[in-house]
Write a protein that holds these residues in place. Sequence first.
Motif, PDB file in Angstrom:
ATOM      1  N   VAL A  35       6.083  -6.237   5.662  1.00  0.00           N
ATOM      2  CA  VAL A  35       6.459  -5.615   4.395  1.00  0.00           C
ATOM      3  C   VAL A  35       5.216  -5.337   3.562  1.00  0.00           C
ATOM      4  N   LYS A  36       4.270  -6.294   3.582  1.00  0.00           N
ATOM      5  CA  LYS A  36       3.010  -6.083   2.858  1.00  0.00           C
ATOM      6  C   LYS A  36       2.295  -4.864   3.428  1.00  0.00           C
ATOM      7  N   LYS A  37       2.317  -4.722   4.755  1.00  0.00           N
ATOM      8  CA  LYS A  37       1.691  -3.559   5.389  1.00  0.00           C
ATOM      9  C   LYS A  37       2.407  -2.278   4.977  1.00  0.00           C
ATOM     10  N   LEU A  38       3.729  -2.323   4.940  1.00  0.00           N
ATOM     11  CA  LEU A  38       4.495  -1.148   4.517  1.00  0.00           C
ATOM     12  C   LEU A  38       4.210  -0.810   3.056  1.00  0.00           C
ATOM     13  N   GLU A  39       4.120  -1.857   2.223  1.00  0.00           N
ATOM     14  CA  GLU A  39       3.817  -1.619   0.815  1.00  0.00           C
ATOM     15  C   GLU A  39       2.442  -0.985   0.668  1.00  0.00           C
ATOM     16  N   ASP A  40       1.500  -1.438   1.499  1.00  0.00           N
ATOM     17  CA  ASP A  40       0.175  -0.831   1.472  1.00  0.00           C
ATOM     18  C   ASP A  40       0.260   0.641   1.849  1.00  0.00           C
ATOM     19  N   LEU A  41       1.095   0.942   2.874  1.00  0.00           N
ATOM     20  CA  LEU A  41       1.244   2.328   3.300  1.00  0.00           C
ATOM     21  C   LEU A  41       1.906   3.166   2.205  1.00  0.00           C
ATOM     22  N   CYS A  42       2.822   2.556   1.474  1.00  0.00           N
ATOM     23  CA  CYS A  42       3.553   3.282   0.438  1.00  0.00           C
ATOM     24  C   CYS A  42       2.746   3.421  -0.849  1.00  0.00           C
ATOM     25  N   PHE A  43       1.936   2.416  -1.165  1.00  0.00           N
ATOM     26  CA  PHE A  43       1.281   2.388  -2.472  1.00  0.00           C
ATOM     27  C   PHE A  43      -0.234   2.508  -2.424  1.00  0.00           C
ATOM     28  N   LEU A  44      -0.830   2.504  -1.226  1.00  0.00           N
ATOM     29  CA  LEU A  44      -2.288   2.615  -1.131  1.00  0.00           C
ATOM     30  C   LEU A  44      -2.681   3.930  -0.480  1.00  0.00           C
ATOM     31  N   ASP A  45      -3.717   4.549  -1.007  1.00  0.00           N
ATOM     32  CA  ASP A  45      -4.294   5.722  -0.376  1.00  0.00           C
ATOM     33  C   ASP A  45      -5.007   5.268   0.893  1.00  0.00           C
ATOM     34  N   GLN A  46      -4.658   5.848   2.026  1.00  0.00           N
ATOM     35  CA  GLN A  46      -5.146   5.354   3.310  1.00  0.00           C
ATOM     36  C   GLN A  46      -6.634   5.605   3.527  1.00  0.00           C
ATOM     37  N   LEU A  47      -7.201   6.588   2.849  1.00  0.00           N
ATOM     38  CA  LEU A  47      -8.632   6.863   3.020  1.00  0.00           C
ATOM     39  C   LEU A  47      -9.489   5.920   2.185  1.00  0.00           C
ATOM     40  N   THR A  48      -9.161   5.804   0.895  1.00  0.00           N
ATOM     41  CA  THR A  48     -10.034   5.069  -0.024  1.00  0.00           C
ATOM     42  C   THR A  48      -9.623   3.618  -0.226  1.00  0.00           C
ATOM     43  N   GLY A  49      -8.354   3.301   0.058  1.00  0.00           N
ATOM     44  CA  GLY A  49      -7.879   1.937  -0.145  1.00  0.00           C
ATOM     45  C   GLY A  49      -7.456   1.631  -1.573  1.00  0.00           C
ATOM     46  N   ILE A  50      -7.544   2.606  -2.486  1.00  0.00           N
ATOM     47  CA  ILE A  50      -7.066   2.393  -3.847  1.00  0.00           C
ATOM     48  C   ILE A  50      -5.618   2.882  -3.954  1.00  0.00           C
ATOM     49  N   GLY A  51      -5.006   2.715  -5.120  1.00  0.00           N
ATOM     50  CA  GLY A  51      -3.610   3.103  -5.281  1.00  0.00           C
ATOM     51  C   GLY A  51      -3.398   4.598  -5.161  1.00  0.00           C
ATOM     52  N   ASN A  52      -2.180   4.985  -4.735  1.00  0.00           N
ATOM     53  CA  ASN A  52      -1.817   6.403  -4.678  1.00  0.00           C
ATOM     54  C   ASN A  52      -0.923   6.753  -5.867  1.00  0.00           C
ATOM     55  N   GLU A  78     -17.714   1.334  -9.004  1.00  0.00           N
ATOM     56  CA  GLU A  78     -18.928   0.710  -9.542  1.00  0.00           C
ATOM     57  C   GLU A  78     -18.736   0.301 -11.000  1.00  0.00           C
ATOM     58  N   GLU A  79     -18.010   1.127 -11.768  1.00  0.00           N
ATOM     59  CA  GLU A  79     -17.828   0.856 -13.194  1.00  0.00           C
ATOM     60  C   GLU A  79     -16.448   0.344 -13.561  1.00  0.00           C
ATOM     61  N   PHE A  80     -15.439   0.686 -12.765  1.00  0.00           N
ATOM     62  CA  PHE A  80     -14.056   0.380 -13.167  1.00  0.00           C
ATOM     63  C   PHE A  80     -13.324  -0.505 -12.159  1.00  0.00           C
ATOM     64  N   GLN A  81     -14.061  -1.310 -11.392  1.00  0.00           N
ATOM     65  CA  GLN A  81     -13.449  -2.122 -10.358  1.00  0.00           C
ATOM     66  C   GLN A  81     -12.345  -3.029 -10.904  1.00  0.00           C
ATOM     67  N   GLU A  82     -12.532  -3.534 -12.143  1.00  0.00           N
ATOM     68  CA  GLU A  82     -11.549  -4.475 -12.698  1.00  0.00           C
ATOM     69  C   GLU A  82     -10.341  -3.780 -13.319  1.00  0.00           C
ATOM     70  N   TYR A  83     -10.332  -2.453 -13.299  1.00  0.00           N
ATOM     71  CA  TYR A  83      -9.215  -1.706 -13.868  1.00  0.00           C
ATOM     72  C   TYR A  83      -8.410  -1.017 -12.751  1.00  0.00           C
ATOM     73  N   ALA A  84      -7.418  -0.237 -13.130  1.00  0.00           N
ATOM     74  CA  ALA A  84      -6.504   0.373 -12.157  1.00  0.00           C
ATOM     75  C   ALA A  84      -7.023   1.742 -11.723  1.00  0.00           C
ATOM     76  N   LEU A  85      -7.326   1.879 -10.425  1.00  0.00           N
ATOM     77  CA  LEU A  85      -7.844   3.126  -9.861  1.00  0.00           C
ATOM     78  C   LEU A  85      -6.804   3.737  -8.933  1.00  0.00           C
ATOM     79  N   PHE A  86      -6.651   5.060  -9.027  1.00  0.00           N
ATOM     80  CA  PHE A  86      -5.670   5.751  -8.205  1.00  0.00           C
ATOM     81  C   PHE A  86      -6.242   7.078  -7.704  1.00  0.00           C
ATOM     82  N   ARG A  87      -5.873   7.429  -6.480  1.00  0.00           N
ATOM     83  CA  ARG A  87      -6.110   8.785  -5.990  1.00  0.00           C
ATOM     84  C   ARG A  87      -4.770   9.507  -6.102  1.00  0.00           C
ATOM     85  N   VAL A  88      -4.695  10.495  -7.004  1.00  0.00           N
ATOM     86  CA  VAL A  88      -3.411  11.114  -7.339  1.00  0.00           C
ATOM     87  C   VAL A  88      -3.263  12.512  -6.764  1.00  0.00           C
TER      88      VAL A  88
END
Length: 441
Positions: free
Chosen positions: A287-304, A356-366
């Motif tokens: 399920v964690k893997k599926l959630e990663d597929l659903c919510f993570l950008d597969q190229l960059t590893g950040i949120g989609n 580099e600058e925003f690691q502690e904040y929420a990053l997304f590839r939209v």
Amino acid sequence: MSDIKMWEFYEEMNEIVYAADMDSHELVYMNRKAREIFGIRSLEDVKGKKCYELLSGSDRPCAVCSNKKLKPGFFLEEIRYHPLLKRKFSIKQTMLEEGGRKYRFELAVDLSEWDRRSREYEANAIMVNEGLRVSMSEHTPEASISALLAYLGQALKSERVYIFEETEKGAFDNTYEWCANGVIPQKENLQDVPYEVVSKWYERFHNGENVIIKNLESIQETEPEIYECLKPQNIESLVVSPLVSEDKIIGFYGVDNPPERFLENITALFQILGHFMVSLLHRRNHVKKLEDLCFLDQLTGIGNRHAMNKYITVLEPENSIGILFCDVTGLKRANDTMGHSEGDKLLMRACECLKEEFQEYALFRVGGDEFLVLCTGIEEEEFLEKAERVKLEMCRRNANMAIGCVWREDGSEDMDKLITQADDLMYVDKRAWYLKKRGEK
């Protein structure tokens, strides 16, 4: 999608996994276990087959097809009897999107094994079946595990039930815990437990034995490491059983201070439920893997974009909000002239600038070339300084982006409107960049 590496994760699983195109109903993947169950020799034999033809022996879509109920990031779960296989399965389904296509992803756990084992241990049948019922009535693997531990603790009149999982470093983390009323939780104190502490337990596990301690004081001299670990927890007796996956011990679970009359019977019960417990842990990982597929950008590893929408729903309006909307300039040219692999490298460099600058904040590839950063609780001066440092980092990494910044003292305004404002400012910056490029020619 059937060609991408994500499917390799499921190939050797003991659970049944398949994926089908939701528009055409054509199967695009079946893992080794699924192919064995349905008599398929290779993945090539799956291509072009309709899911309802191969899986249900039907010439038309199943009457109970769940396609219309599925959407990315959400999971349907049910227990279903398969009349052709004559087996009962716990089934989890979701929708995955890739390359403009929608796929139904299904994972099925064969429950027949649990039924067979419970019949072999007739004395524990009622408790096993009730434990399975309680666990499977929950909607997530995490909740299923917690419910099963609670049921065992209450049914066995014990003080504490727990799971320890082996870490990549070879130590052990207490990952789940149930405590009776008045019992002090120990989970936070039992992280990164060295292997040496439980090494003698593992010797017994490898010999096919469980661990039964009827009186903790009896091991003070023979097993001082485990004694020193257990004594501060007010443990007087316990039963511990290994968790085994594909002939490898991945951890153990146990019960503290059960009534003496239960000590011997618990081992047989735990041997049966251990298989199911491992299955729940596998399902949690899947399920964690599926959630990663659903919510993570597969190229960059950040949120989609799905992750962004979910994140926005939990923002607290009283906090300040900084929005950075970015567009990677030159991506189409890189793809057209140097190939998509170079385009991917450009996107990765751009993403690293933001990290580099925003690691502690929420990053997304939209979008294909668009990134969004959401910073909650940040001061305006700090936010704008970070945005300027991103521009310097872009020069260093050779990854130019057009940037639009919006900051508000609180998040009470409509987020879609604020993001649109940042998007508009980004386009102003983008037009200025292209005008400058033309002037330089």
